[in-house]
Design a protein around this motif. Structure first.
Motif, PDB file in Angstrom:
ATOM      1  N   GLY A 101      12.387   0.044   4.035  1.00 55.88           N
ATOM      2  CA  GLY A 101      13.532  -0.453   3.285  1.00 55.88           C
ATOM      3  C   GLY A 101      14.461  -1.298   4.143  1.00 55.88           C
ATOM      4  O   GLY A 101      14.069  -1.855   5.181  1.00 55.88           O
TER       5      GLY A 101
ATOM      6  N   ALA B  11       0.838  -1.207   0.000  1.00 59.22           N
ATOM      7  CA  ALA B  11       0.000   0.000   0.000  1.00 59.22           C
ATOM      8  C   ALA B  11       0.867   1.251   0.000  1.00 59.22           C
ATOM      9  O   ALA B  11       1.982   1.264   0.509  1.00 59.22           O
TER      10      ALA B  11
ATOM     11  N   THR C 254       9.700  -0.277  -0.933  1.00 63.17           N
ATOM     12  CA  THR C 254      11.021   0.333  -1.101  1.00 63.17           C
ATOM     13  C   THR C 254      11.931  -0.527  -1.986  1.00 63.17           C
ATOM     14  O   THR C 254      12.698   0.003  -2.794  1.00 63.17           O
TER      15      THR C 254
ATOM     16  N   THR D  35      -3.406   3.892   0.882  1.00 61.18           N
ATOM     17  CA  THR D  35      -4.543   4.043   1.766  1.00 61.18           C
ATOM     18  C   THR D  35      -5.429   5.211   1.314  1.00 61.18           C
ATOM     19  O   THR D  35      -4.925   6.321   1.109  1.00 61.18           O
TER      20      THR D  35
ATOM     21  N   GLY E  47      11.167  -4.099   4.182  1.00 62.76           N
ATOM     22  CA  GLY E  47      12.568  -4.383   3.897  1.00 62.76           C
ATOM     23  C   GLY E  47      12.810  -5.628   3.084  1.00 62.76           C
ATOM     24  O   GLY E  47      13.878  -6.225   3.190  1.00 62.76           O
TER      25      GLY E  47
HETATM   26  C1  LIG Z   1       6.165   6.804   0.528  1.00 64.81           C
HETATM   27  C2  LIG Z   1       5.437   5.717   1.250  1.00 64.81           C
HETATM   28  C3  LIG Z   1       4.053   5.804   1.427  1.00 64.81           C
HETATM   29  C4  LIG Z   1       3.378   4.784   2.116  1.00 64.81           C
HETATM   30  N1  LIG Z   1       2.010   4.868   2.247  1.00 64.81           N
HETATM   31  C5  LIG Z   1       1.345   3.864   2.841  1.00 64.81           C
HETATM   32  C6  LIG Z   1      -0.066   3.875   2.928  1.00 64.81           C
HETATM   33  O1  LIG Z   1      -0.724   4.794   2.423  1.00 64.81           O
HETATM   34  N2  LIG Z   1      -0.681   2.853   3.565  1.00 64.81           N
HETATM   35  C7  LIG Z   1       0.004   1.796   4.118  1.00 64.81           C
HETATM   36  O2  LIG Z   1      -0.605   0.885   4.669  1.00 64.81           O
HETATM   37  N3  LIG Z   1       1.346   1.741   4.024  1.00 64.81           N
HETATM   38  C8  LIG Z   1       2.020   2.743   3.405  1.00 64.81           C
HETATM   39  N4  LIG Z   1       3.381   2.679   3.312  1.00 64.81           N
HETATM   40  C9  LIG Z   1       4.095   1.548   3.950  1.00 64.81           C
HETATM   41  C10 LIG Z   1       4.368   0.404   2.975  1.00 64.81           C
HETATM   42  O3  LIG Z   1       3.184  -0.163   2.481  1.00 64.81           O
HETATM   43  C11 LIG Z   1       5.184  -0.702   3.699  1.00 64.81           C
HETATM   44  O4  LIG Z   1       4.407  -1.249   4.743  1.00 64.81           O
HETATM   45  C12 LIG Z   1       6.480  -0.174   4.286  1.00 64.81           C
HETATM   46  O5  LIG Z   1       7.068   0.789   3.445  1.00 64.81           O
HETATM   47  C13 LIG Z   1       7.492  -1.291   4.543  1.00 64.81           C
HETATM   48  O6  LIG Z   1       7.781  -1.977   3.345  1.00 64.81           O
HETATM   49  P1  LIG Z   1       9.085  -1.660   2.449  1.00 64.81           P
HETATM   50  O7  LIG Z   1      10.261  -1.698   3.379  1.00 64.81           O
HETATM   51  O8  LIG Z   1       9.082  -2.709   1.385  1.00 64.81           O
HETATM   52  O9  LIG Z   1       8.886  -0.287   1.891  1.00 64.81           O
HETATM   53  C14 LIG Z   1       4.085   3.674   2.636  1.00 64.81           C
HETATM   54  C15 LIG Z   1       5.478   3.589   2.434  1.00 64.81           C
HETATM   55  C16 LIG Z   1       6.154   4.584   1.755  1.00 64.81           C
HETATM   56  C17 LIG Z   1       7.639   4.454   1.561  1.00 64.81           C
END
Ligand SMILES: Cc1cc2nc3c(=O)[nH]c(=O)nc-3n(C[C@H](O)[C@H](O)[C@H](O)COP(=O)(O)O)c2cc1C
Length: 359
Positions: free
Chosen positions: A284, A71, A333, A95, A311
């Motif tokens: 990340g 998301a 990320t 979201t 991550g």
């Molecule tokens: C710029 C950005 C916006 C995000 N917006 C949302 C969001 O609107 N709703 C949500 O549930 N998670 C949101 N997240 C969190 C991601 O869905 C995810 O849970 C989090 O970044 C960890 O995963 P990753 O390390 O692969 O990025 C957002 C993350 C980033 C970086």
């Protein structure tokens, strides 16, 4: 297949990523908006899908593989028709909130390049649940019909100005708008960027919130209620996670998504020390270990299926997330830093030999 994947990998790292990271004088939100606008013009349904095949049925939903888009990347569903063509096995839009809202003042997204990380404090900037619903209706999407070529989760959250005491009605309004289109609904109570939101994970708020939301799904579609997943923060103590799990199981929640971004700054490279002081949620590589720990804890304490996110930057990270008990993984990320080849590399490394594709 492996040759195409390594060409895509090299092309992304050497050409596309440097170009993307230069957009708007290096402003990550400008690059993000440009990417989404371009993808919004792509009707991926016309492109033959080259997708890792690793089918699995979770919460009654048939996923073509176990790798999804997390998301927040496509909050308004602008590019919803493009994601299947990248090889994803599901996408979580949102979201979205019941009413549109602008989010926090910019700048609100920061790349910590040496750490392979992002800090964001977007604050649920979104066009509102009705706008997302209108877009999906126009494309003829409805639950279970795979119009977009992959299962569709929709994440809902709380409008900033709504008091916690009134949160349930606010979430219900968002649910009512998007329910006909979603294969699952994700309840976001874990963003660190809406003041007080994470308190909704406390038993005193959570019981009412999830009980009412699950009840409403049955009222809306008595024969085919949409499964509800709850997305948790990585920053809760184990006892708080256990309490939330107990409430979710009792209320009939179908699964857990773990985790959202963290307020901790562990594992950030010293080269990014200045940016690390920005307020917001960190995602990340610095989050890899913590998200996996939370997933392992949850799968040890409940039978609910878990979507592991946080991550996942390499195929090994994805394997470790599955080993920790995750049924599916999601990328945000990792997709930004490694590009679309990561989906295929994870698919090649983790597809189970006993899973047979229907396609
Ligand atoms: C710029 C950005 C916006 C995000 N917006 C949302 C969001 O609107 N709703 C949500 O549930 N998670 C949101 N997240 C969190 C991601 O869905 C995810 O849970 C989090 O970044 C960890 O995963 P990753 O390390 O692969 O990025 C957002 C993350 C980033 C970086």
């Amino acid at each position: 297949m492996a040759k195409i994947t390594s060409a895509v990998d090299a092309g992304y790292r050497r050409l596309l990523r440097p170009a993307l990271f230069r957009i708007g004088d290096g402003d990550p939100e400008a690059a993000h908006d440009r990417m989404i606008a371009i993808l919004g013009r792509v009707d991926g349904r016309r492109i033959p899908i080259r997708r890792p095949s690793d089918p699995v049925r979770i919460a009654g939903i048939d996923f073509p593989n176990r790798i999804g888009l997390a998301a927040g990347l496509d909050k308004n569903g602008t590019a919803a028709r493009a994601w299947a063509a990248f090889g994803f096995g599901h996408v979580e839009l949102g979201t979205v909130t019941a009413r549109p809202q602008p989010g926090n003042p910019q700048p609100r997204m920061f790349r910590l390049i040496s750490s392979n990380a992002i800090i964001n404090r977007m604050g649920f900037n979104n066009e509102g649940a009705a706008a997302l619903a209108a877009r999906l209706r126009q494309w003829g999407v409805s639950r279970g019909d795979a119009t977009l070529g992959l299962p569709l989760g929709i994440s809902i959250g709380k409008n900033k100005e709504v008091d916690l005491a009134d949160a349930t009605d606010n979430y219900l309004a968002a649910l009512d708008a998007v329910e006909p289109f979603a294969d699952y609904i994700a309840i976001n109570i874990s963003s660190p960027n809406t003041p007080g939101l994470r308190q909704l994970a406390d038993r005193s708020f959570l019981v009412d919130l999830v009980t009412e939301l699950v009840r409403r799904t049955v009222q809306l579609s008595p024969h085919n209620p949409v499964p509800v997943f709850v997305k948790l923060s990585p920053d809760h103590a184990d006892a708080a996670v256990d309490e939330a799990l107990e409430v979710c199981s009792a209320a009939g929640v179908s699964g857990i998504i773990a985790t959202n971004t963290t307020l901790q700054r562990d594992h950030v490279s010293t080269a990014d020390a200045a940016l690390a002081s920005q307020n917001g949620g960190l995602s990340g590589a610095p989050l890899t270990r913590r998200s996996r720990e939370v997933v392992r804890h949850i799968t040890a304490h409940t039978d609910l299926p878990v979507i592991g996110v946080g991550g996942v930057m390499t195929p090994d990270d994805a394997s470790a997330m599955f080993d920790a008990g995750a049924s599916l993984v999601q990328l945000y990320t990792g997709f930004i830093y490694r590009g679309p080849a990561l989906i295929h590399q994870i698919g090649a490394a983790t597809a189970r030999k006993d899973a047979h594709a229907p396609e």
